[in-house]
Scaffold this motif. Structure first.
Motif, PDB file in Angstrom:
ATOM      1  N   HIS A  48       0.807  -1.203  -0.076  1.00  0.00           N
ATOM      2  CA  HIS A  48      -0.110   0.035  -0.038  1.00  0.00           C
ATOM      3  C   HIS A  48       0.906   1.152  -0.162  1.00  0.00           C
ATOM      4  CE1 HIS A  48      -4.088  -1.758   0.382  1.00  0.00           C
ATOM      5  NE2 HIS A  48      -3.441  -2.068   1.369  1.00  0.00           N
ATOM      6  N   ILE A  49       0.591   1.902  -1.113  1.00  0.00           N
ATOM      7  CA  ILE A  49       1.024   3.078  -1.003  1.00  0.00           C
ATOM      8  C   ILE A  49       0.152   4.841  -0.087  1.00  0.00           C
ATOM      9  CG2 ILE A  49       2.876   5.209  -2.666  1.00  0.00           C
ATOM     10  CD1 ILE A  49       2.364   1.755  -4.084  1.00  0.00           C
TER      11      ILE A  49
ATOM     12  N   PRO B  87       1.294  10.067  14.918  1.00  0.00           N
ATOM     13  CA  PRO B  87       2.526   9.679  14.913  1.00  0.00           C
ATOM     14  C   PRO B  87       2.885   8.858  15.097  1.00  0.00           C
ATOM     15  CG  PRO B  87       0.870   9.763  16.696  1.00  0.00           C
ATOM     16  CD  PRO B  87      -0.055  10.738  15.449  1.00  0.00           C
ATOM     17  N   ASP B  88       2.168   7.766  14.976  1.00  0.00           N
ATOM     18  CA  ASP B  88       2.892   6.465  14.011  1.00  0.00           C
ATOM     19  C   ASP B  88       3.801   7.002  12.772  1.00  0.00           C
ATOM     20  OD1 ASP B  88       3.239   3.682  13.086  1.00  0.00           O
ATOM     21  OD2 ASP B  88       1.487   4.150  11.640  1.00  0.00           O
ATOM     22  N   HIS B  89       3.432   7.736  11.848  1.00  0.00           N
ATOM     23  CA  HIS B  89       3.759   8.208  10.547  1.00  0.00           C
ATOM     24  C   HIS B  89       5.059   9.098  10.594  1.00  0.00           C
ATOM     25  CE1 HIS B  89       0.004   7.968   7.896  1.00  0.00           C
ATOM     26  NE2 HIS B  89       0.234   6.624   8.446  1.00  0.00           N
TER      27      HIS B  89
ATOM     28  N   LYS C 219       1.495  -5.351   2.524  1.00  0.00           N
ATOM     29  CA  LYS C 219       0.572  -6.499   3.498  1.00  0.00           C
ATOM     30  C   LYS C 219       0.591  -7.721   3.307  1.00  0.00           C
ATOM     31  CE  LYS C 219      -2.236  -4.664  -0.947  1.00  0.00           C
ATOM     32  NZ  LYS C 219      -2.560  -5.116  -1.971  1.00  0.00           N
ATOM     33  N   PRO C 220       0.727  -8.334   5.239  1.00  0.00           N
ATOM     34  CA  PRO C 220       0.478  -9.815   5.689  1.00  0.00           C
ATOM     35  C   PRO C 220       0.270 -10.450   4.535  1.00  0.00           C
ATOM     36  CG  PRO C 220      -1.038  -8.171   6.591  1.00  0.00           C
ATOM     37  CD  PRO C 220      -0.499  -7.321   5.181  1.00  0.00           C
TER      38      PRO C 220
ATOM     39  N   LYS D 116       2.252  -3.415   7.152  1.00  0.00           N
ATOM     40  CA  LYS D 116       3.352  -2.454   7.992  1.00  0.00           C
ATOM     41  C   LYS D 116       4.313  -1.796   7.536  1.00  0.00           C
ATOM     42  CE  LYS D 116       7.471  -3.689  10.428  1.00  0.00           C
ATOM     43  NZ  LYS D 116       8.946  -5.265  10.540  1.00  0.00           N
ATOM     44  N   HIS D 117       4.008  -0.655   7.801  1.00  0.00           N
ATOM     45  CA  HIS D 117       5.425   0.866   7.321  1.00  0.00           C
ATOM     46  C   HIS D 117       6.980  -0.217   7.095  1.00  0.00           C
ATOM     47  CE1 HIS D 117       2.671   3.259   8.152  1.00  0.00           C
ATOM     48  NE2 HIS D 117       2.277   3.329   9.150  1.00  0.00           N
ATOM     49  N   ILE D 118       7.380  -0.130   5.236  1.00  0.00           N
ATOM     50  CA  ILE D 118       8.219  -0.623   5.921  1.00  0.00           C
ATOM     51  C   ILE D 118       9.191   0.371   4.304  1.00  0.00           C
ATOM     52  CG2 ILE D 118       7.322  -3.132   5.319  1.00  0.00           C
ATOM     53  CD1 ILE D 118       8.084  -3.015   2.450  1.00  0.00           C
TER      54      ILE D 118
END
Length: 195
Positions: A19-20, A28-30, A83-84, A94-96
């Motif tokens: 996902h982009i 806060p996560d970003h 994507k899992p 999950k951000h990669i």
């Protein structure tokens, strides 16, 4: 050009594995992920030290710089999430890494954006950067009419052609390998890029 561009937090450009999504100011996560990536030693070798070493500095950068990119062009820097499983939602992913398509302002800018990316090292060599870059370019072409893209250190497999080692004023006049979309004028000086 968009002004006060504010995509919904659930928006994403989906690919087979990724996902982009837009970086959300104040999320806060970003903010923490952006800070993590930009402060990895492996990434600083390529982008240099950017003095974004606290959550507060990164939050200000996202609110001022990243949001300004969105307001100016509708695109800019994006989060890349893995994507899992193929049907996973953005929230499950999950951000990669980060992928960017940045239209820089004059006097150091060019009439077309440049593509770049930064991924956490454990996800290098898996084709994620290529997948994300292709999806972002296609999105910008379709939604914002982008007709040309420049790149530094971008693999030809995302569809850009090598145009030589050129001086880039947008990157403090350094010499770098330059790539451009097929069909762009062979003489890159028409875009302000000198040999």
């Amino acid at each position: 050009m968009p002004t006060d561009f504010s995509p919904p937090p659930s928006f994403s450009i989906p690919t087979e594995r990724l996902h982009i999504s837009y970086i959300q100011p104040g999320n806060p996560d970003h903010t923490s992920f952006f800070m993590h990536v930009w402060n990895l030693e492996e990434i600083k070798r390529f982008i240099g030290k950017r003095d974004l070493d606290t959550l507060e500095k990164v939050d200000v950068f996202i609110k001022n710089q990243v949001q300004a990119e969105y307001n100016r062009a509708g695109y800019g820097r994006f989060l890349v999430s893995l994507k899992p499983h193929p049907q996973a939602s953005l929230a499950e992913s999950k951000h990669i890494g980060l992928v960017s398509l940045i239209l820089r302002e004059p006097p150091n800018g060019y009439p077309h954006p440049d593509i770049g990316y930064a991924f956490v090292p454990e996800h290098w060599g898996k084709g994620y950067a290529t997948e994300a870059a292709i999806a972002l370019i296609n999105y910008a072409r379709r939604e914002f009419g982008v007709t040309g893209v420049f790149g530094r250190r971008v693999l030809e497999k995302i569809g850009l052609e090598f145009r030589g080692e050129l001086t880039l004023r947008a990157f403090d006049g350094i010499q770098s390998a330059v790539y451009a979309l097929p069909g762009m004028n062979p003489d890159l000086s028409v875009y302000g890029i000198e040999g």
